[in-house]
Design a protein around this motif. Structure first.
Motif, PDB file in Angstrom:
ATOM      1  N   GLY A   1       0.790  -1.223   0.000  1.00  0.00           N
ATOM      2  CA  GLY A   1       0.000   0.000   0.000  1.00  0.00           C
ATOM      3  C   GLY A   1       0.822   1.272   0.000  1.00  0.00           C
ATOM      4  N   TRP A   2       1.995   1.226   0.607  1.00  0.00           N
ATOM      5  CA  TRP A   2       2.822   2.430   0.665  1.00  0.00           C
ATOM      6  C   TRP A   2       3.556   2.699  -0.649  1.00  0.00           C
ATOM      7  CZ3 TRP A   2       0.502   4.875   3.893  1.00  0.00           C
ATOM      8  CH2 TRP A   2       0.386   4.601   5.254  1.00  0.00           C
ATOM      9  N   LEU A   3       3.367   1.855  -1.639  1.00  0.00           N
ATOM     10  CA  LEU A   3       4.028   2.065  -2.938  1.00  0.00           C
ATOM     11  C   LEU A   3       3.104   2.676  -3.977  1.00  0.00           C
ATOM     12  CD1 LEU A   3       6.033  -1.288  -3.276  1.00  0.00           C
ATOM     13  CD2 LEU A   3       6.790   0.877  -2.296  1.00  0.00           C
ATOM     14  N   ARG A   4       1.819   2.861  -3.620  1.00  0.00           N
ATOM     15  CA  ARG A   4       0.857   3.266  -4.653  1.00  0.00           C
ATOM     16  C   ARG A   4       1.173   4.647  -5.224  1.00  0.00           C
ATOM     17  NH1 ARG A   4      -1.022   4.066   0.252  1.00  0.00           N
ATOM     18  NH2 ARG A   4      -2.110   5.998   0.784  1.00  0.00           N
ATOM     19  N   ASN A   5       1.657   5.575  -4.399  1.00  0.00           N
ATOM     20  CA  ASN A   5       1.965   6.913  -4.915  1.00  0.00           C
ATOM     21  C   ASN A   5       3.148   6.874  -5.875  1.00  0.00           C
ATOM     22  OD1 ASN A   5      -0.068   8.233  -3.532  1.00  0.00           O
ATOM     23  ND2 ASN A   5       1.195   8.669  -1.752  1.00  0.00           N
TER      24      ASN A   5
ATOM     25  N   THR B   1      10.943  10.597   0.992  1.00  0.00           N
ATOM     26  CA  THR B   1      10.486   9.242   0.649  1.00  0.00           C
ATOM     27  C   THR B   1       9.324   8.824   1.534  1.00  0.00           C
ATOM     28  OG1 THR B   1      12.688   8.573  -0.122  1.00  0.00           O
ATOM     29  CG2 THR B   1      11.177   6.821   0.532  1.00  0.00           C
ATOM     30  N   VAL B   2       9.457   9.075   2.829  1.00  0.00           N
ATOM     31  CA  VAL B   2       8.380   8.719   3.762  1.00  0.00           C
ATOM     32  C   VAL B   2       7.141   9.563   3.482  1.00  0.00           C
ATOM     33  CG1 VAL B   2       7.689   8.614   6.188  1.00  0.00           C
ATOM     34  CG2 VAL B   2      10.029   7.999   5.524  1.00  0.00           C
TER      35      VAL B   2
ATOM     36  N   PHE C   1       1.396   9.836   1.870  1.00  0.00           N
ATOM     37  CA  PHE C   1       0.388  10.832   1.478  1.00  0.00           C
ATOM     38  C   PHE C   1      -0.861  10.151   0.932  1.00  0.00           C
ATOM     39  CE2 PHE C   1      -1.675  13.745  -1.446  1.00  0.00           C
ATOM     40  CZ  PHE C   1      -1.721  14.908  -0.694  1.00  0.00           C
ATOM     41  N   PRO C   2      -2.062  10.562   1.362  1.00  0.00           N
ATOM     42  CA  PRO C   2      -2.384  11.740   2.180  1.00  0.00           C
ATOM     43  C   PRO C   2      -2.444  11.474   3.680  1.00  0.00           C
ATOM     44  CG  PRO C   2      -4.405  10.787   1.377  1.00  0.00           C
ATOM     45  CD  PRO C   2      -3.296   9.925   0.845  1.00  0.00           C
TER      46      PRO C   2
END
Length: 384
Positions: A260-264, A311-312, A317-318
């Protein structure tokens, strides 16, 4: 409704960016102070060498902490729910961090008041703790943001934090804490190479290059962990970017999903420049420290710090603070800000005062440029 020509959504994004800028400024400006304190027992062998190390940051450390105050103030004024949850839920961790930050100025002021060996060695240990502890705790806090924090709101918006201090010390958060320590140590070493000569600079270059390589390795390890082993959070309801400040208005749960944290990074490929900057900057700092190029190494390590923090920010985000116990209570940019009017007024104040702070800081560093030497310390009654 608009204020100074900016709608609510735009103001929220601007203040998200400003929060990131202030955090980067604190990590870069105060980070080398923390790194120098952490390196003190390793790069200085004699009392004269320790005084030399301390006086490289002596004239500027107080001013550098302004960025921490600004960052905390920005959270308080622009993101009240975030301030309330983080400063209450992380109370013991924040206390430990503040203990280190308070211990450091006391050590600066008292260390050279008496000539006794034990007296000075004890204050040197205090400077080491005052450098290491805040850097470690700050990294652990960022790691927990990615993992998720156990908190929730009731129907009347009262906050309930269900975690413990030991719970914050989970494996991923500890890796993030080590990344933080390694990056500020390499940054501090670059400053020592820039500001000193002789054995202190040689040892600083050696230790700093190792820390820079560790920054690269640990940051890459954390990235692999996030990609393949750490679920990210995702909003499953329709996103309202200009709605009222109330995290409970989400109509569907915010859940943790694999990758999930890679979607952006997938939807906005330009954001990949941030982790690349973090990795390349760390390697460049290691090479430049080995070559004794202190100024360039300082710029490279500063760029690496900025890349790691960005990176974080881009990954989550958001989100501002995900909730692991009740995902629907997670705080996001769209439901955790101050009012439209408040954000607009603060933006005007920031546009006036932030350039003044930057100009004054630039002037101070221009006045204080050059090497710190033993002769300079002897001639200066204000030296530590």
């Amino acid at each position: 409704m608009e204020f100074i020509g900016l709608d609510y959504t735009t103001l929220r994004v601007i203040w998200w960016l400003l929060l990131g800028i202030l955090l980067i400024a604190w990590a870069v400006m105060d980070g080398f102070d923390l790194g120098v304190g952490t390196l003190l027992p390793f790069v200085a062998r004699t009392d004269d060498e320790r005084r030399l190390v301390i006086n490289t940051v002596g004239p500027v450390w107080e001013g550098n902490q302004v960025w921490l105050v600004l960052g905390g103030g920005a959270i308080f004024a622009a993101w009240p729910p975030l301030y309330a949850v983080s400063f209450s839920g992380f109370y013991l961790a924040v206390f430990l961090m503040l203990f280190g930050l308070i211990l450091r100025p006391v050590a600066f002021k008292y260390r050279s008041k008496m000539p006794g060996k034990r007296w000075r060695e004890n204050w040197d240990r205090a400077l080491f703790v005052g450098g290491l502890l805040p850097a470690l705790i700050a990294g652990v806090a960022v790691g927990n943001v990615l993992v998720g924090v156990p908190f929730h709101f009731d129907d009347s918006m009262r906050i309930f934090y269900t975690g413990t201090l030991i719970g914050l010390l989970n494996p991923f958060a500890l890796v993030a804490g080590l990344v933080s320590v390694a990056m500020v140590v390499s940054h501090g070493a670059a400053m020592l190479v820039l500001k000193t000569d002789g054995p202190v600079a040689e040892r600083s270059a050696r230790y700093g290059s190792v820390a820079a390589v560790l920054t690269f390795v640990l940051f890459a390890l954390a990235g692999v962990w996030v990609a393949f082993g750490l679920p990210g959070y995702q909003i499953t309801s329709q996103v309202v970017t200009d709605g009222p400040t109330n995290p409970l208005l989400k109509t569907a749960a915010v859940g943790a999903v694999a990758g999930g944290w890679l979607r952006n990074y997938q939807s906005m490929p330009l954001t990949l420049l941030a982790p690349i900057l973090g990795l390349v900057g760390a390697l460049a700092s290691a090479v430049l420290l080995r070559a004794r190029r202190g100024g360039l190494a300082f710029l490279a390590s500063g760029a690496s710090i900025a890349g790691i923090i960005l990176t974080v920010g881009f990954a989550i985000f958001p989100f501002l603070l995900p909730s692991s116990s009740q995902p629907g209570s997670s705080l996001t940019v769209w439901d955790s800000s101050s009012s439209h009017l408040t954000l607009g007024i603060m933006l005007i104040a920031t546009a006036i005062f932030l350039p003044i702070i930057i100009a004054y800081t630039s002037w101070v560093y221009r006045v204080m440029k050059g090497k710190t030497t033993a002769e300079e310390m002897g001639d200066n009654p204000n030296a530590y």
